[in-house]
Structures are given as C-alpha cells and as structure tokens.
Design a protein around this motif. Structure first.
Motif, short mmCIF file in Angstrom:
data_model
loop_
_atom_site.label_atom_id
_atom_site.label_comp_id
_atom_site.label_asym_id
_atom_site.label_seq_id
_atom_site.Cartn_x
_atom_site.Cartn_y
_atom_site.Cartn_z
N TYR A 1 -0.50 -4.93 13.62
CA TYR A 1 -0.48 -5.34 12.22
C TYR A 1 -1.34 -6.58 11.98
CZ TYR A 1 3.24 -1.94 12.05
OH TYR A 1 3.94 -0.77 12.15
N GLN A 2 -1.41 -7.46 12.97
CA GLN A 2 -2.36 -8.57 12.86
C GLN A 2 -3.77 -8.00 12.68
OE1 GLN A 2 -2.11 -11.75 15.80
NE2 GLN A 2 0.04 -11.26 16.21
N ASP A 3 -4.11 -7.02 13.50
CA ASP A 3 -5.44 -6.40 13.41
C ASP A 3 -5.63 -5.69 12.07
OD1 ASP A 3 -6.17 -7.22 15.95
OD2 ASP A 3 -5.81 -5.28 16.90
N ALA A 4 -4.64 -4.93 11.67
CA ALA A 4 -4.76 -4.13 10.44
C ALA A 4 -4.97 -5.01 9.22
CB ALA A 4 -3.53 -3.25 10.26
N VAL A 5 -4.22 -6.09 9.14
CA VAL A 5 -4.34 -7.00 8.00
C VAL A 5 -5.72 -7.64 7.96
CG1 VAL A 5 -3.52 -9.18 7.02
CG2 VAL A 5 -1.87 -7.44 7.74
N VAL A 6 -6.20 -8.11 9.10
CA VAL A 6 -7.50 -8.78 9.14
C VAL A 6 -8.63 -7.79 8.87
CG1 VAL A 6 -9.12 -10.06 10.58
CG2 VAL A 6 -6.71 -10.66 10.60
N THR B 1 1.60 -19.44 5.47
CA THR B 1 1.38 -19.13 4.05
C THR B 1 0.23 -18.14 3.88
OG1 THR B 1 0.03 -21.14 3.91
CG2 THR B 1 2.33 -21.29 3.19
N THR B 2 -0.82 -18.30 4.67
CA THR B 2 -1.94 -17.35 4.58
C THR B 2 -1.51 -15.97 5.04
OG1 THR B 2 -3.55 -19.12 4.96
CG2 THR B 2 -4.31 -16.88 5.31
N TRP B 3 -0.72 -15.92 6.12
CA TRP B 3 -0.25 -14.62 6.62
C TRP B 3 0.53 -13.89 5.55
CZ3 TRP B 3 -0.76 -10.63 9.56
CH2 TRP B 3 0.29 -9.74 9.72
N TYR B 4 1.49 -14.56 4.91
CA TYR B 4 2.31 -13.87 3.93
C TYR B 4 1.49 -13.46 2.70
CZ TYR B 4 6.32 -15.03 6.76
OH TYR B 4 7.20 -15.12 7.81
N ASP B 5 0.53 -14.27 2.33
CA ASP B 5 -0.33 -13.92 1.21
C ASP B 5 -1.15 -12.67 1.52
OD1 ASP B 5 -1.80 -14.28 -1.30
OD2 ASP B 5 -3.46 -14.97 -0.04
N LYS B 6 -1.79 -12.66 2.69
CA LYS B 6 -2.63 -11.52 3.06
C LYS B 6 -1.81 -10.30 3.45
CE LYS B 6 -5.90 -14.20 2.11
NZ LYS B 6 -6.46 -14.10 0.71
N ALA B 7 -0.65 -10.52 4.06
CA ALA B 7 0.21 -9.40 4.42
C ALA B 7 0.68 -8.66 3.17
CB ALA B 7 1.40 -9.88 5.24
N GLN B 8 0.99 -9.41 2.10
CA GLN B 8 1.39 -8.76 0.86
C GLN B 8 0.30 -7.85 0.32
OE1 GLN B 8 2.84 -11.53 -2.11
NE2 GLN B 8 4.06 -12.64 -0.60
N GLN B 9 -0.95 -8.21 0.57
CA GLN B 9 -2.06 -7.42 0.06
C GLN B 9 -2.47 -6.28 1.00
OE1 GLN B 9 -5.40 -9.80 -1.70
NE2 GLN B 9 -4.25 -11.55 -0.93
N HIS C 1 -0.93 -5.48 4.47
CA HIS C 1 -0.08 -4.96 5.55
C HIS C 1 0.22 -3.49 5.30
CE1 HIS C 1 3.10 -4.70 8.53
NE2 HIS C 1 2.87 -5.95 8.90
N PRO C 2 -0.05 -2.62 6.28
CA PRO C 2 0.11 -1.18 6.05
C PRO C 2 1.55 -0.67 6.06
CG PRO C 2 -0.58 -1.56 8.30
CD PRO C 2 -0.63 -2.90 7.61
#
Length: 212
Positions: free
Chosen positions: A141-146, A113-121, A123-124
């Motif tokens: 993408y893990q790196d880019a999102v964080v 749930t955290t991944w999808y929330d943060k990825a929406q904001q 994710h490049p």
C-alpha cells in the motif's frame, strides 16, 4: 609476482585516498556504483508504469536507503507493525530542522499527516466505514499510494511519466524536491543526491526489462 601485487595494491590505495579527498567515491570499473544501494531493491507492488516505478526506487535511494525500507522510521530504527502509519515523532538531530521531531516513516518517509492526506486520495483498499477509515501502511500500500500520487498529473502540474520518457530526469527531481528534500535543489541534500539521475537510469533499465 609478489612485487607486482604490492605495487598494484599501493596504486589502488593512493587512488582511494585521492578520490576520498576530492569528495568522490571510486568506481574501480563497477559501472553500476553507486546504484547497488539497499534502497533501490525492487518494489513490492506488481505492475504499473515502469518510468514511475523507477522514479519510486530512486526516491527510496535517498530517502530510505535500507535493506528494510518499508519498516524504516527516521533515525534508523524499524517498526514491526505496519497495519497503520506508526506516528512516532522522533527528534531531529541534524539539518535545518534540528530540535524538532518528525514522524517520517516507510519506504518514502511519509510524515503522518501527508500519509493520511494521500491515503485518502489514493489508497486502493481502505478499511472502515464513512469517516472512520483506516489505511494500512503495509508495503504494497505504500507503493500503491505513491505510484498513484506520482501518476496524478494534477498533483504535480505535469505528466511526470511523460517528462521521464523525454529524458528530463533533473526537471522531475526538481519538481519533487519540495516533497522529498533529499532529491536536491533544497536544504537537505545527502550523499546520494548527486548520484540520483544515474541511479534513475539504472532503475529504469531494470524496470523496462521486467515490463517486456
């Protein structure tokens, strides 16, 4: 000479026993211990703020201390398909949440749930159309999102990079500990927690050297 070697070996053994009994691990002159852990390996992503990059590697040291952190899921198993978050709910076997399950995965142990929330904001490069978006969980993408998340002042109520540049590592770790509990100040410290400020300083040296 043989007697000298035997005596030296005996002293080393005694030192090791005393250190282990005190809860501390000996250094034996290795100034970078315990920074030589698997989780501090370089990021896949290129560029970015070296202070934030060092922080990301420090988070990994306590959250996913593995030779393959990007594909690690809770419990020590690995996944091969990183096209999306694995969403595997693995039973928790220790700690305050024992008996529940967690979907924690990847270098930063994102629950789904955290991944999808943060990825929406952050994710490049999401794929799909309108509401049917897909967010690759591949390492870059893990790196880019964080990196984007940690760089967002509004998300944390402070400029983390600025705090780190001021040397306020403990303040930053405290702020992040609500998200990554192994960073300290919470209920799920681990063997790496107390070493994290020193690990951060070592990671920062490496990142600043690369940025020159």
């Amino acid at each position: 000479m043989k007697n000298l070697i035997t005596t030296a070996s005996f002293l080393v053994l005694i030192t090791l026993v005393l250190e282990l009994r005190s809860g501390e691990l000996p250094d034996f002159g290795l100034s970078n211990y315990p920074t030589a852990v698997h989780g501090t390996q370089p990021l896949v992503m290129k560029g970015g703020d070296p202070y934030i990059r060092a922080l990301m590697r420090t988070i990994t040291a306590s959250e996913a201390n593995s030779k393959s952190p990007y594909s690690l899921i809770y419990g020590g198993q690995y996944i091969s398909n990183l096209k999306r978050h694995p969403e595997l709910c693995v039973p928790i076997v220790a700690g305050p949440n024992v008996g529940q399950c967690t979907t924690a995965a990847g270098r930063y142990q994102f629950i789904n749930t955290t991944w999808y929330d943060k990825a929406q904001q952050y994710h490049p490069q999401p794929s799909g159309f309108l509401f049917w978006k897909s967010y690759s969980f591949e390492p870059q993408y893990q790196d880019a999102v964080v990196h984007a998340w940690l760089s967002d002042q509004q998300a944390w109520g402070m400029n983390l990079s600025e705090k780190l540049q001021q040397g306020k590592v403990d303040e930053v770790l405290r702020r992040l500990s609500g998200t990554w509990t192994s960073l300290g100040y919470g209920i799920e410290d681990n063997v790496m927690t107390k070493h994290l400020p020193r690990i951060y300083r070592q990671m920062l040296k490496e990142e600043l050297a690369k940025a020159v």
